[in-house]
Design a protein around this motif. Structure first.
Motif, PDB file in Angstrom:
ATOM      1  N   ARG A  19       0.850  -1.191   0.000  1.00 12.20           N
ATOM      2  CA  ARG A  19       0.000   0.000   0.000  1.00 12.20           C
ATOM      3  C   ARG A  19       0.882   1.235   0.000  1.00 12.20           C
ATOM      4  O   ARG A  19       1.668   1.427   0.931  1.00 12.20           O
ATOM      5  N   SER A  21       1.318   5.394   0.036  1.00 15.96           N
ATOM      6  CA  SER A  21       0.647   6.607   0.514  1.00 15.96           C
ATOM      7  C   SER A  21       1.407   7.830   0.017  1.00 15.96           C
ATOM      8  O   SER A  21       2.630   7.789  -0.143  1.00 15.96           O
ATOM      9  N   THR A  77      -4.310  13.089   1.454  1.00 13.18           N
ATOM     10  CA  THR A  77      -3.536  11.883   1.181  1.00 13.18           C
ATOM     11  C   THR A  77      -4.222  11.039   0.115  1.00 13.18           C
ATOM     12  O   THR A  77      -5.444  10.906   0.122  1.00 13.18           O
ATOM     13  N   TYR A  79      -3.897   7.126  -1.690  1.00 16.04           N
ATOM     14  CA  TYR A  79      -3.379   5.787  -1.445  1.00 16.04           C
ATOM     15  C   TYR A  79      -3.449   4.965  -2.727  1.00 16.04           C
ATOM     16  O   TYR A  79      -4.274   5.206  -3.600  1.00 16.04           O
ATOM     17  N   GLN A  81      -3.569   0.871  -3.158  1.00 17.35           N
ATOM     18  CA  GLN A  81      -3.522  -0.498  -2.663  1.00 17.35           C
ATOM     19  C   GLN A  81      -3.213  -1.405  -3.845  1.00 17.35           C
ATOM     20  O   GLN A  81      -3.960  -1.425  -4.828  1.00 17.35           O
TER      21      GLN A  81
END
Length: 121
Positions: A19, A21, A77, A79, A81
């Motif tokens: 993951r 970020s 933020t 992300y 995944q």
């Protein structure tokens, strides 16, 4: 001034997950587009996934069904995944954001410093 800080890259075996970020900070009024790009050795940088301020997403065909992009607007933020990783996903991953700063009605594009993702077979 706006800063982007990426994290989450690393070494993983094929079939594994990571993951990523990317957090933006600084003089930000609003973040519009957010996205992830990657660049493998000897290849051009390519789009991986994008997400609009409204949450609409777009993915490269090569990652559809395996990668999921999301964002937390309260944390500035984005992300990524990444599941079912394969050696072909090995690359430096860069976040990309389009930001309106606090001091002017204009849009500026920023890039993260890049984070290495290496998938071993």
């Amino acid at each position: 001034q706006v800063q982007l800080v990426e994290s989450g890259g690393g070494l993983v075996q094929a079939g594994g997950s990571l993951r990523l970020s990317c957090t933006a900070s600084g003089s930000i009024f609003r973040i519009m587009h957010m996205g992830w790009y990657r660049q493998a050795p000897g290849k051009q940088r390519e789009l991986v996934a994008t997400i609009t301020s409204g949450g609409s997403t777009n993915y490269a065909d090569s990652v559809k069904g395996r990668f999921t992009i999301s964002r937390d607007n309260a944390k500035n933020t984005v992300y990524l995944q990444m599941n079912s990783l394969g050696p072909e996903d090995t690359a430096v991953y860069y976040c990309n954001v389009l930001i309106m700063p606090t001091d002017r009605p204009a849009l500026y594009e920023y890039w993260g410093q890049g984070t290495q993702v290496t998938v071993s077979s």
